[in-house]
Structures are given as structure tokens and as C-alpha cells.
Design a protein around this motif. Structure first.
Motif, mmCIF file in Angstrom:
data_model
loop_
_atom_site.group_PDB
_atom_site.id
_atom_site.type_symbol
_atom_site.label_atom_id
_atom_site.label_comp_id
_atom_site.label_asym_id
_atom_site.label_seq_id
_atom_site.Cartn_x
_atom_site.Cartn_y
_atom_site.Cartn_z
ATOM 1 N N ALA A 31 94.102 59.800 47.457
ATOM 2 C CA ALA A 31 95.332 59.558 48.225
ATOM 3 C C ALA A 31 96.585 59.718 47.367
ATOM 4 C CB ALA A 31 95.292 58.165 48.843
ATOM 5 N N ASP A 32 96.441 60.334 46.193
ATOM 6 C CA ASP A 32 97.602 60.617 45.343
ATOM 7 C C ASP A 32 98.096 62.020 45.694
ATOM 8 O OD1 ASP A 32 99.462 61.136 43.407
ATOM 9 O OD2 ASP A 32 98.221 60.507 41.716
ATOM 10 N N TYR A 78 101.167 63.196 45.048
ATOM 11 C CA TYR A 78 102.339 63.566 44.256
ATOM 12 C C TYR A 78 102.000 64.190 42.900
ATOM 13 C CZ TYR A 78 104.430 60.519 47.739
ATOM 14 O OH TYR A 78 104.802 59.946 48.925
ATOM 15 N N ARG A 79 101.077 63.556 42.175
ATOM 16 C CA ARG A 79 100.766 64.077 40.835
ATOM 17 C C ARG A 79 100.011 65.394 40.950
ATOM 18 N NH1 ARG A 79 96.487 63.381 37.141
ATOM 19 N NH2 ARG A 79 95.455 61.841 38.486
ATOM 20 N N PRO A 80 100.486 66.431 40.267
ATOM 21 C CA PRO A 80 99.803 67.733 40.310
ATOM 22 C C PRO A 80 98.345 67.608 39.861
ATOM 23 C CG PRO A 80 101.958 67.941 39.282
ATOM 24 C CD PRO A 80 101.706 66.474 39.448
ATOM 25 N N ALA A 81 97.454 68.180 40.633
ATOM 26 C CA ALA A 81 96.019 68.221 40.319
ATOM 27 C C ALA A 81 95.326 66.856 40.364
ATOM 28 C CB ALA A 81 95.773 68.862 38.961
ATOM 29 N N ALA A 82 95.997 65.831 40.919
ATOM 30 C CA ALA A 82 95.370 64.503 41.010
ATOM 31 C C ALA A 82 94.133 64.545 41.902
ATOM 32 C CB ALA A 82 96.369 63.483 41.552
ATOM 33 N N MET A 83 94.265 65.231 43.045
ATOM 34 C CA MET A 83 93.132 65.340 43.963
ATOM 35 C C MET A 83 91.998 66.147 43.344
ATOM 36 S SD MET A 83 94.757 65.830 47.751
ATOM 37 C CE MET A 83 95.583 64.482 48.590
ATOM 38 N N LYS A 84 92.379 67.204 42.634
ATOM 39 C CA LYS A 84 91.384 68.047 41.984
ATOM 40 C C LYS A 84 90.625 67.259 40.925
ATOM 41 C CE LYS A 84 89.351 72.021 41.565
ATOM 42 N NZ LYS A 84 88.555 72.569 42.687
ATOM 43 N N GLN A 85 91.344 66.426 40.190
ATOM 44 C CA GLN A 85 90.713 65.614 39.145
ATOM 45 C C GLN A 85 89.655 64.689 39.746
ATOM 46 O OE1 GLN A 85 93.315 62.902 37.050
ATOM 47 N NE2 GLN A 85 91.680 62.156 35.720
ATOM 48 N N LEU A 86 89.999 64.036 40.859
ATOM 49 C CA LEU A 86 89.032 63.136 41.493
ATOM 50 C C LEU A 86 87.847 63.919 42.054
ATOM 51 C CD1 LEU A 86 88.640 60.102 42.118
ATOM 52 C CD2 LEU A 86 89.448 60.594 44.422
ATOM 53 N N GLU A 87 88.133 65.106 42.591
ATOM 54 C CA GLU A 87 87.075 65.949 43.143
ATOM 55 C C GLU A 87 86.073 66.357 42.054
ATOM 56 O OE1 GLU A 87 86.606 69.963 45.946
ATOM 57 O OE2 GLU A 87 88.452 69.635 44.809
ATOM 58 N N ASN A 137 78.110 62.960 41.227
ATOM 59 C CA ASN A 137 77.379 63.186 42.489
ATOM 60 C C ASN A 137 77.626 62.077 43.516
ATOM 61 O OD1 ASN A 137 75.698 64.672 44.186
ATOM 62 N ND2 ASN A 137 73.860 63.575 43.527
ATOM 63 N N ILE A 138 78.912 61.778 43.730
ATOM 64 C CA ILE A 138 79.307 60.770 44.713
ATOM 65 C C ILE A 138 80.259 61.423 45.719
ATOM 66 C CG2 ILE A 138 80.778 58.710 45.005
ATOM 67 C CD1 ILE A 138 79.389 57.538 42.554
ATOM 68 N N PRO A 139 80.054 61.202 47.028
ATOM 69 C CA PRO A 139 80.905 61.834 48.039
ATOM 70 C C PRO A 139 82.365 61.407 47.929
ATOM 71 C CG PRO A 139 79.532 60.126 49.031
ATOM 72 C CD PRO A 139 79.038 60.308 47.633
ATOM 73 N N ALA A 140 83.267 62.341 48.259
ATOM 74 C CA ALA A 140 84.699 62.048 48.169
ATOM 75 C C ALA A 140 85.445 62.690 49.327
ATOM 76 C CB ALA A 140 85.250 62.551 46.834
ATOM 77 N N TYR A 141 86.523 62.045 49.763
ATOM 78 C CA TYR A 141 87.383 62.599 50.814
ATOM 79 C C TYR A 141 88.566 63.273 50.130
ATOM 80 C CZ TYR A 141 90.129 63.006 55.093
ATOM 81 O OH TYR A 141 90.842 63.502 56.157
ATOM 82 N N ILE A 142 88.608 64.602 50.197
ATOM 83 C CA ILE A 142 89.671 65.392 49.580
ATOM 84 C C ILE A 142 90.335 66.234 50.661
ATOM 85 C CG2 ILE A 142 90.268 67.008 47.728
ATOM 86 C CD1 ILE A 142 88.832 64.579 46.604
ATOM 87 N N ASP A 143 91.647 66.051 50.853
ATOM 88 C CA ASP A 143 92.396 66.839 51.831
ATOM 89 C C ASP A 143 93.714 67.264 51.184
ATOM 90 O OD1 ASP A 143 93.571 68.025 53.983
ATOM 91 O OD2 ASP A 143 93.568 66.251 55.277
ATOM 92 N N GLU A 144 93.640 68.335 50.377
ATOM 93 C CA GLU A 144 94.803 68.773 49.605
ATOM 94 C C GLU A 144 95.963 69.242 50.478
ATOM 95 O OE1 GLU A 144 94.191 70.771 45.769
ATOM 96 O OE2 GLU A 144 92.058 70.798 46.257
ATOM 97 N N GLY A 145 95.680 69.636 51.708
ATOM 98 C CA GLY A 145 96.748 70.099 52.594
ATOM 99 C C GLY A 145 97.543 68.971 53.223
ATOM 100 N N ASN A 146 97.005 67.760 53.150
ATOM 101 C CA ASN A 146 97.661 66.599 53.762
ATOM 102 C C ASN A 146 98.540 65.896 52.724
ATOM 103 O OD1 ASN A 146 98.353 64.295 55.215
ATOM 104 N ND2 ASN A 146 96.294 63.989 56.029
#
Length: 450
Positions: free
Chosen positions: A136-137, A139-148, A155-164
Motif C-alpha cells: 500500500a506504499d 509513493y516510494r519508487p519501486a516500493a511495491m516491486k520490492q514487496l513483490e 513464497n507468500i501471496p501478496a496483493y500488488i496493484d501498481e496501477g492503483n
């Protein structure tokens, strides 16, 4: 972490010993030094003042109990107050009645929220839970990518929606997914800022209203010292946090945050990050940290670490081999590798009572461990089982294969022989004469661990 403070306490305790009673006169200087040590460790002044007052009230006039000296009794009083200062007891995560239990992470940018989210998820899964990570970050560049990337790594599921770009909407949709899949925990990695601002707090407040987290954990960099306490107070005033996570707890910090937060903010420290690896996350135990600070080690944590990496069948097999004199270099290699899995050598040794201070530079000892490992791995299985067959030509081959010298191999074989002799005497009920140090170079001098 807190090593200098531990050394100072050890020096202070030495000065108290030798008296028949703890009087105002003989502990006045000790209390003054305790006060200075804590202030130098960046502990909040009011916290230090109250801490010293409590020790003074308990210590002055106390008769020394039979069988222990004043120094030991003074240590007991300081230890009890230190445990109380750190929070008294371990405070674990709570769990909601229905899935998912939402854990919301908050904190400034660079505190380590994203890495902690992955570490917590891995720990929860190990405990039998089904965690779900939420990026849910926005703002920080590549924050979502880092968590992904971290989520895939463990090997743990994650909710990633970079367009939102709406963290509240992301949190709501992720909650729906978590509920639909019956995940037991949902961990939200929120955005941080370089400093506290109204927009950050309002956004976190909106996420809190949207998903009603069971717990809000504030992730704080332990290396910012007293500022960590002020930060925790500000976040708590705005969000009413449930607990604190201190990251980089293994760094070169003065320890003020750990010793001040509970008293000033009124919220417990729940976890500490002790390294960069996913497994480097520990529950915060006040009594164990107090024990480490006072130089009494932390045997409970040491046993827990060992249990994580050692199989019970391997222990029984090793015991049998020692009893029947079948312990060989292959078994010794397994023990070295087990020690490595438990973490850095320095961290392990500090958990052993009496080994908390003056360890010196452990790099040579770590190097020796790697060298020993390389030598044994360059041997054939037969050579590991029967070191007696290692003649000149074999030693030359092993030296070339391990990047060492023949003298290193001779040294290892000699030490291994000494260790086997000691094991033989122990298994027969005899106490070996250790002389100046234990076999394998484990002694009290600097770097004499291997």
C-alpha cells in the motif's frame, strides 16, 4: 547492540562487591555510574532519574542474603528494575476472532517496513498461519516491486496493484481478497515519509478506518536513538499504536530507544530486527535483553536458536556416536554448519553467560571456521571417517583443494584428536585436564574460539 553499556555495568558491579551490606555510602558511586552509563546510552533523562530512584530505594539497607555477595544482590535489584523498564514481559501479536487478522505497519521512510513485513509473514507461516502481504506504499519508487520480490522469495501471496494510486482503495480490495481466500493474517505495508506530516497521518487514519486493523505496529530504526522515542510518541498520539518494532537492532547503537520507549510511550516493543536476512527477526523479551546487558548471557534464546536448526534425530545420533567413539570429521563438519545457521559467531557467544564483553575482533575466528570447513569438504568420505589414513600425499591434495597449507591440516587433525580424547574421558565419567584452554582452541583469550 548495548555492548558498551554491558561492559560499563560489569565494571560497576565489581566495585559493589566486598561489602557485608548494601548501604547508601557503598552504592552511591555505583548509582552515579549507572546514571551516567544510561545517559550516555541516550536513555531519556526522566526515565533514568526514576530508574535510579527505584534502585536506591530497594538497595539501601538491604541485608545480603546468605550464600550471595552484595555485588550479586545489587545485580539482582538492577536486573529486576531493568526488566520492568523494558516492559516486564514479552508482548505477542494478538489475533482477531475472524480471518483475516489485519496488521498495519506505520513508520518513516527508510525504517525498514517493507523488509519487516516479509520477515513477519515468514515468521507467521512458520507458526502455522497463512499470511497475506499488501503493498500500500504508492509513493516510494519501486516500493511495491520490492514487496513483490520479497513475497516471491519467501513464497507468500501478496496483493500488488501498481496501477492503483489510492492506498485506502488498495487496502479495501486486498481485505476482500484475504477474506475470500481465508488468509489468517493480512499485513499492510504503508507509505512512509522523510518526516511526520499531516497528510501521512490522515492517510494512515483513513486506512485504519477502512480495514480496522487488529494491531498497528510502528516500525522504527533503532539507530536514531532518542529520536525513536519522540517519533513513537507522535505516532501514538495520532494513531494509538499497539506496539513497536525496532529494526537494525544489531547496529552500532547506544540503546536509548529500547530502554526508553515503554516508559515514555506506554506501548511495548514487540519485535526486533537483528540482521538483513528474512530469518533475522526476534520476539522482544525484556528479561532476556536485561540479562544480556548485565553480562549474564541469554541461554534461553541460545537454546531456541539451536532448536530451530538442529533436528532431534541428529542430536540422538551424535550422542550415540560420542558414546561409541564413532564421532568423525563428517560429524564435526555438521556441527560447524549448524553453528553457522544459528547466526554470526559474535551474536551466539554473547548469549553465553560470562562471554558478553571483551570478545575482541571475531573476524579471525570466523575465518578459521571457514578454513576448517573448506579443509573437511576437500576430503573424501573415507578420509573424514578415518583421519589416520591422511599421509603426506593426501594432505597436499587436500591443501590444494581447500586453498590452505599442509600445516593448517596438521593443526586441524591435532585439535580434532584432542577433542576426541576429551569426549572419550567425558563419556567414561572422567573430567579431562583442560590446561590453558579447551581443545579446538576454545578458550578465554581473544579469538581462541576455533
Amino acid at each position: 547492540m548495548l555492548e558498551n553499556l554491558g561492559n560499563r555495568f560489569q565494571d560497576i558491579f565489581k566495585k559493589v562487591r566486598g561489602h557485608g551490606k548494601l548501604s547508601e555510602e557503598n552504592i552511591k558511586e555505583a548509582l552515579k555510574e549507572v546514571k551516567m552509563s544510561l545517559l550516555e546510552a541516550d536513555v531519556n533523562y526522566k526515565v533514568v532519574k526514576d530508574f535510579i530512584k527505584k534502585i536506591q530505594e530497594k538497595a539501601i539497607g538491604t541485608e545480603v542474603l546468605k550464600g550471595i555477595n552484595p555485588g550479586q544482590q545489587f545485580i539482582k535489584i538492577v536486573n529486576d528494575e531493568l526488566v520492568e523498564l523494558l516492559g516486564g514481559t514479552n508482548s505477542r501479536l494478538t489475533k482477531g476472532v475472524k480471518n483475516p487478522t489485519v496488521i498495519m505497519l506505520a513508520g518513516l521512510q527508510g525504517a525498514g517496513k517493507t523488509t519487516f513485513a516479509a520477515k513477519l509473514a515468514a515468521r507467521l507461516r512458520k507458526e502455522g498461519e497463512t499470511p497475506y502481504l499488501v503493498a500500500a506504499d504508492v509513493y516510494r519508487p519501486a516500493a511495491m516491486k520490492q514487496l513483490e520480490v520479497l513475497a516471491k522469495q519467501i513464497n507468500i501471496p501478496a496483493y500488488i496493484d501498481e496501477g492503483n494510486k489510492d492506498p485506502i482503495d488498495i487496502s479495501k480490495k486486498a481485505f476482500g481478497q484475504a477474506r475470500a481466500n481465508n488468509y489468517s493474517y493480512m499485513i499492510i505495508d504503508t507509505a512512509g515519509r522523510l518526516h511526520i506530516d499531516e497528510h501521512l497521518m490522515d492517510e494512515l487514519g483513513d486506512i485504519k478506518k477502512a480495514v480496522r486493523p487488529q494491531e498497528i505496529l510502528l516500525v522504527v530504526d533503532a539507530m536514531i536513538g532518542q529520536d525513536a522515542v519522540n517519533l513513537a510518541k507522535n505516532f501514538n498520539d495520532k494513531l494509538s499504536i499497539d506496539g513497536i518494532v525496532l529494526t537494525k537492532f544489531d547496529g552500532d547503537t547506544r540503546g536509548g530507544a529500547a530502554l526508553s520507549i515503554k516508559s515514555v510511550v506506554g506501548k511495548p516493543i514487540k519485535f526486533v530486527g537483528v540482521g538483513e536476512k528474512i530469518a533475522d527477526l526476534e520476539l522482544f523479551h525484556p528479561e532476556r535483553l536485561a540479562s544480556r546487558i548485565l553480562g549474564m548471557g541469554d541461554v534461553v534464546s541460545l537454546v531456541e536458536k539451536a532448536q530451530e536448526v538442529v533436528d532431534e534425530k541428529d542430536i540422538k545420533s551424535l550422542e550415540e556416536k560420542i558414546k561409541t567413539q564413532q564421532f568423525d570429521l563428517n560429524d564435526f563438519l555438521k556441527q560447524l554448519q549448524t553453528i553457522k545457521k544459528m547466526g554470526p559467531l559474535g551474536s551466539i557467544l554473547k548469549m553465553i553467560p560470562g562471554m558478553n564483553s571483551d570478545l575482541g575482533d571475531l573476524a579471525p575466528a570466523e575465518k578459521e571456521m571457514k578454513k576448517t570447513e573448506a579443509i573437511i569438504q576437500s576430503m573424501t568420505l573415507q578420509e573424514r571417517k578415518k583421519p589416520d589414513i591422511l599421509k603426506a600425499s593426501r594432505k597436499i591434495r587436500i591443501a590444494k583443494g581447500s586453498g590452505t597449507d599442509v600445516s593448517d591440516i596438521n593443526k586441524l587433525l591435532k585439535q580434532f584428536s584432542q577433542m576426541k580424547n576429551m569426549m572419550k574421558m567425558l563419556s567414561s565419567g572422567k573430567m579431562p585436564n583442560l590446561g590453558g584452554g579447551m581443545p579446538m582452541g576454545i578458550g578465554r583469550g581473544k579469538n581462541k574460539f576455533f
